[in-house]
Scaffold this active site. Structure first.
Site, PDB file in Angstrom:
ATOM      1  N   PRO A  92      26.961  92.423  64.315  1.00 29.56           N
ATOM      2  CA  PRO A  92      26.075  92.845  64.664  1.00 29.56           C
ATOM      3  C   PRO A  92      25.031  92.949  66.616  1.00 29.56           C
ATOM      4  O   PRO A  92      25.084  92.257  66.629  1.00 29.56           O
ATOM      5  CB  PRO A  92      24.868  92.857  63.501  1.00 29.56           C
ATOM      6  CG  PRO A  92      25.441  92.201  62.822  1.00 29.56           C
ATOM      7  CD  PRO A  92      26.872  91.397  63.448  1.00 29.56           C
ATOM      8  N   VAL A  93      25.136  94.873  66.922  1.00 29.47           N
ATOM      9  CA  VAL A  93      24.119  93.739  68.163  1.00 29.47           C
ATOM     10  C   VAL A  93      23.117  93.787  68.298  1.00 29.47           C
ATOM     11  O   VAL A  93      22.288  94.420  66.972  1.00 29.47           O
ATOM     12  CB  VAL A  93      24.936  95.535  68.419  1.00 29.47           C
ATOM     13  CG1 VAL A  93      24.172  96.211  69.953  1.00 29.47           C
ATOM     14  CG2 VAL A  93      26.305  95.798  68.995  1.00 29.47           C
ATOM     15  N   ALA A  95      21.300  91.201  67.369  1.00 28.51           N
ATOM     16  CA  ALA A  95      20.997  91.142  66.371  1.00 28.51           C
ATOM     17  C   ALA A  95      20.403  89.186  66.318  1.00 28.51           C
ATOM     18  O   ALA A  95      20.156  89.331  65.312  1.00 28.51           O
ATOM     19  CB  ALA A  95      21.666  91.724  64.856  1.00 28.51           C
ATOM     20  N   GLY A  96      21.139  89.325  67.446  1.00 29.20           N
ATOM     21  CA  GLY A  96      21.092  87.143  67.202  1.00 29.20           C
ATOM     22  C   GLY A  96      21.948  86.463  66.544  1.00 29.20           C
ATOM     23  O   GLY A  96      22.160  85.577  66.575  1.00 29.20           O
ATOM     24  N   SER A  99      26.234  89.042  69.800  1.00 23.96           N
ATOM     25  CA  SER A  99      27.723  89.905  70.298  1.00 23.96           C
ATOM     26  C   SER A  99      28.098  89.915  71.590  1.00 23.96           C
ATOM     27  O   SER A  99      29.544  90.302  71.895  1.00 23.96           O
ATOM     28  CB  SER A  99      27.014  91.235  69.716  1.00 23.96           C
ATOM     29  OG  SER A  99      26.230  91.866  70.295  1.00 23.96           O
ATOM     30  N   SER A 100      27.508  90.320  72.803  1.00 19.50           N
ATOM     31  CA  SER A 100      27.346  90.146  74.490  1.00 19.50           C
ATOM     32  C   SER A 100      28.252  89.155  74.339  1.00 19.50           C
ATOM     33  O   SER A 100      28.666  89.371  75.092  1.00 19.50           O
ATOM     34  CB  SER A 100      26.102  89.885  74.478  1.00 19.50           C
ATOM     35  OG  SER A 100      25.536  89.535  74.756  1.00 19.50           O
ATOM     36  N   ALA A 102      29.802  86.894  73.148  1.00 16.45           N
ATOM     37  CA  ALA A 102      31.303  87.437  72.214  1.00 16.45           C
ATOM     38  C   ALA A 102      32.308  88.297  72.623  1.00 16.45           C
ATOM     39  O   ALA A 102      33.468  87.701  73.220  1.00 16.45           O
ATOM     40  CB  ALA A 102      30.910  87.327  70.746  1.00 16.45           C
ATOM     41  N   ASP A 143      25.946  80.822  73.825  1.00 15.88           N
ATOM     42  CA  ASP A 143      26.293  81.731  73.003  1.00 15.88           C
ATOM     43  C   ASP A 143      27.392  81.711  73.005  1.00 15.88           C
ATOM     44  O   ASP A 143      28.174  81.680  72.798  1.00 15.88           O
ATOM     45  CB  ASP A 143      25.391  83.402  73.187  1.00 15.88           C
ATOM     46  CG  ASP A 143      23.912  83.134  72.649  1.00 15.88           C
ATOM     47  OD1 ASP A 143      23.774  82.022  71.937  1.00 15.88           O
ATOM     48  OD2 ASP A 143      23.266  84.476  72.038  1.00 15.88           O
TER      49      ASP A 143
HETATM   50  C1  MEV Z   1      19.721  83.834  71.637  1.00 15.99           C
HETATM   51  O1  MEV Z   1      20.959  83.491  71.278  1.00 15.99           O
HETATM   52  C2  MEV Z   1      19.183  82.927  71.646  1.00 15.99           C
HETATM   53  C3  MEV Z   1      18.266  82.059  72.736  1.00 15.99           C
HETATM   54  O2  MEV Z   1      17.712  80.396  72.700  1.00 15.99           O
HETATM   55  C4  MEV Z   1      18.199  82.881  73.919  1.00 15.99           C
HETATM   56  C5  MEV Z   1      19.334  81.554  74.744  1.00 15.99           C
HETATM   57  O3  MEV Z   1      19.108  80.681  74.172  1.00 15.99           O
HETATM   58  O4  MEV Z   1      19.809  82.203  75.711  1.00 15.99           O
HETATM   59  C6  MEV Z   1      16.330  82.553  72.010  1.00 15.99           C
END
Ligand code: MEV
Length: 327
Positions: A92-93, A95-96, A99-100, A102, A143
């Site tokens: 999911p884009v 959405a935490g 995705s970017s 990966a 990420d």
């Molecule tokens: C983003 O997946 C997680 C955050 O902590 C930002 C980051 O660590 O770059 C919100």
């Protein structure tokens, strides 16, 4: 090549200021396939049905990270011959779920394979991180790291440790999408701004987040899953304090807890995106049923990915994952 998405179990946002975080790669994948091209470096983003010439000076903002990756590889490894790169993803884009990152990892690894040079996983993560800086402004690097290595990753200030925890089969991490997209860079900036305005208030919150991560690892290693869930909820409380929850997240969280989850929290940047719950596997269906009845249509049972980026298996993107959507 394919590269997994991720969830952050503990420590998002706090990790941006050097605190530790614990993340887990999950079996959702971004995929990049490169074939020989005629005379250009062409990107085909399948999900958007967009064709982009990476040699052009005038490419849309969202594809600039891929141009950056190509530039770095050209400079460090020698010039890349023309190609057609096809990108697709079932993560999911916005959405935490990373995705970017990966997509950047999959594209970087596939380019290095295409060039036929020797490289280490760390090179892929480092190059993808440069792309992430264009996408998100001030990312911590977690990420791209998790997507590169897979498994449980402890991340602190750029240093990583792969935590060898076997996921206990009788528990499930369930994810519910609020359906609210958000811009990670923007949310991170807001949090840093709050930190700058109230440093004395924020510092102990960040210190507490650090203790949560360390304690969670001990509990996970000891199989004390109920308490891991409790720590997830405490971690969520800290995320509320720094200003990244919202009404939909809270509604989902309470529904999960009411239906038997041991703990629940937002994951990633917050203010939308995915909410994760840790639950005994026999409660999963009723949690999903309840959330679907509340109108949350995208629900997932997540499974760990232990490989990081890897050649795409023939059996397709969705192996090991169940996404339920009502008819
Ligand atoms: C983003 O997946 C997680 C955050 O902590 C930002 C980051 O660590 O770059 C919100």
């Amino acid at each position: 090549m394919q590269a997994p998405g991720k969830i952050i179990l503990f420590g998002e946002h706090f990790v941006v200021k050097g605190k530790p975080a614990l993340a887990l790669a999950v079996k959702l994948y971004a995929k990049s396939t490169i074939t020989v091209g005629d005379d250009k470096h062409i990107l085909y983003a399948k999900d958007m049905d967009a064709v982009v010439d990476l040699d052009s000076d005038n490419i849309p903002e969202k594809y600039k990270p891929f141009k950056k990756i190509l530039e770095i590889i050209n400079e460090e490894y020698g010039s890349v011959k023309p190609f057609k790169a096809e990108l697709s993803s079932n993560i999911p884009v916005a959405a935490g779920m990373g995705s970017s990152a990966a997509t950047a990892v999959a594209f970087t690894a596939s380019l290095l394979e295409y060039l036929g040079v020797e490289y280490e996983r760390g090179d892929v993560s480092r190059i993808a991180f440069e792309a992430e800086k264009i996408t998100h402004g001030r990312p911590s690097g977690i990420d791209n790291t998790v997507s590169t290595y897979g498994g449980f990753i402890y991340y602190k200030g750029g240093a990583i440790e792969r935590i060898g925890i076997e996921w206990p089969g009788e528990y499930v991490i369930v994810a519910i999408d609020t359906g609210i997209p958000r811009n990670t860079g923007e949310v991170v900036r807001d949090v840093l701004d709050r930190y700058d305005r109230f440093p004395d208030v924020m510092k102990p919150i960040y210190d507490s987040a650090e203790v949560i991560v360390e304690e969670a690892i001990t509990l996970l290693r000891g199989g004390r899953i109920r308490e891991v869930g409790e720590l997830m909820s405490i971690n969520h409380g800290l995320l509320v304090a720094i200003g990244v929850s919202n009404k939909a997240i809270e509604e989902i969280r309470y529904a999960m807890l009411e239906e038997g989850a041991y703990g629940a929290k937002l994951t990633g940047a917050g203010r939308g995106g995915i909410v994760i719950g840790l639950t005994p596997s026999n409660y999963v269906d009723r949690i999903i049923y309840k959330l679907m009845n509340m109108g949350y249509r995208r629900t997932m049972k997540l499974e760990p990915d232990n490989n990081g980026f890897a050649p795409c298996p023939n059996r397709g993107l969705n192996s090991g994952l169940s996404i339920k959507t009502p008819p």
